[in-house]
Design a protein around this motif. Sequence first.
Motif, PDB file in Angstrom:
ATOM      1  N   LEU A   1    -108.535  13.814 -34.290  1.00  0.00           N
ATOM      2  CA  LEU A   1    -108.648  13.718 -35.750  1.00  0.00           C
ATOM      3  C   LEU A   1    -109.975  14.287 -36.258  1.00  0.00           C
ATOM      4  O   LEU A   1    -110.011  14.933 -37.307  1.00  0.00           O
ATOM      5  N   SER A   2    -111.050  14.074 -35.513  1.00  0.00           N
ATOM      6  CA  SER A   2    -112.345  14.649 -35.901  1.00  0.00           C
ATOM      7  C   SER A   2    -112.301  16.172 -35.838  1.00  0.00           C
ATOM      8  O   SER A   2    -112.810  16.853 -36.733  1.00  0.00           O
ATOM      9  N   GLY A   3    -111.688  16.713 -34.787  1.00  0.00           N
ATOM     10  CA  GLY A   3    -111.549  18.165 -34.677  1.00  0.00           C
ATOM     11  C   GLY A   3    -110.719  18.738 -35.811  1.00  0.00           C
ATOM     12  O   GLY A   3    -111.060  19.783 -36.383  1.00  0.00           O
ATOM     13  N   TYR A   4    -109.638  18.059 -36.162  1.00  0.00           N
ATOM     14  CA  TYR A   4    -108.796  18.513 -37.267  1.00  0.00           C
ATOM     15  C   TYR A   4    -109.558  18.467 -38.591  1.00  0.00           C
ATOM     16  O   TYR A   4    -109.472  19.406 -39.396  1.00  0.00           O
ATOM     17  N   SER A   5    -110.333  17.400 -38.799  1.00  0.00           N
ATOM     18  CA  SER A   5    -111.140  17.296 -40.026  1.00  0.00           C
ATOM     19  C   SER A   5    -112.148  18.432 -40.116  1.00  0.00           C
ATOM     20  O   SER A   5    -112.345  19.015 -41.191  1.00  0.00           O
ATOM     21  N   MET A   6    -112.785  18.750 -38.990  1.00  0.00           N
ATOM     22  CA  MET A   6    -113.752  19.851 -38.994  1.00  0.00           C
ATOM     23  C   MET A   6    -113.076  21.182 -39.303  1.00  0.00           C
ATOM     24  O   MET A   6    -113.620  22.006 -40.038  1.00  0.00           O
TER      25      MET A   6
ATOM     26  N   LEU B   1    -125.641  11.882 -32.977  1.00  0.00           N
ATOM     27  CA  LEU B   1    -124.252  11.870 -32.517  1.00  0.00           C
ATOM     28  C   LEU B   1    -124.078  11.065 -31.235  1.00  0.00           C
ATOM     29  O   LEU B   1    -123.139  10.290 -31.096  1.00  0.00           O
TER      30      LEU B   1
ATOM     31  N   SER C   1    -109.288   9.746 -31.820  1.00  0.00           N
ATOM     32  CA  SER C   1    -110.443   9.961 -32.698  1.00  0.00           C
ATOM     33  C   SER C   1    -110.982  11.377 -32.555  1.00  0.00           C
ATOM     34  O   SER C   1    -111.350  12.015 -33.551  1.00  0.00           O
ATOM     35  N   GLY C   2    -111.051  11.864 -31.325  1.00  0.00           N
ATOM     36  CA  GLY C   2    -111.519  13.234 -31.091  1.00  0.00           C
ATOM     37  C   GLY C   2    -110.611  14.265 -31.726  1.00  0.00           C
ATOM     38  O   GLY C   2    -111.080  15.223 -32.342  1.00  0.00           O
TER      39      GLY C   2
END
Length: 174
Positions: A40-45, A10, A37-38
């Motif tokens: 959207l990554s948190g939402y994806s997780m 990572l 990006s952070g």
Amino acid sequence: SSVFSLVATLVGGGCLSLPFAFQKTGLVLGVTYLFVSGVLSGYSMRLLLSCSRRTGAQNYEECGEKAFGPRMKYVTMCLLIGMTFLASVAYLILARDLATPLVESYVTGHQTEQKTHNLIALVCLLPVVPLCYAKSLHSLRFTSLVSLLALCLLSVAIVYRTVDRASQRPIRID
């Protein structure tokens, strides 16, 4: 050992690519992209965790299958294989781009041709190939620890270089 591997993976790509991205985009736009990006990554997780908890799925393929049907299991597998392959290609290109100036400075003493750059990429790949065939992540614990220490050293070098250059010229904020 898996924690070291995960952290090295990572942090590694970001540590090497973030300074370049910030140089190309500028400080304000770079921070904006990083923040988006952070988020959207948190939402994806959160979506993946929610799907996993509601369906009992243990991996990406099961999440895809239980959420969208049996065909999505194979689509998810293909996407994961493609993503892993492209990440490997990106790391190989990054290693080649970092190693080429070292070879030109310390080995050949002059600028090299594109064929030599590809040979350098293959030489960078050779020590990594045997590690790819390990039966478990536990066998990579020392390799992961060394790579994590190398990333820490690289981070210190990048911060030092940034501070040194920032003191010589103003930071671009566009």
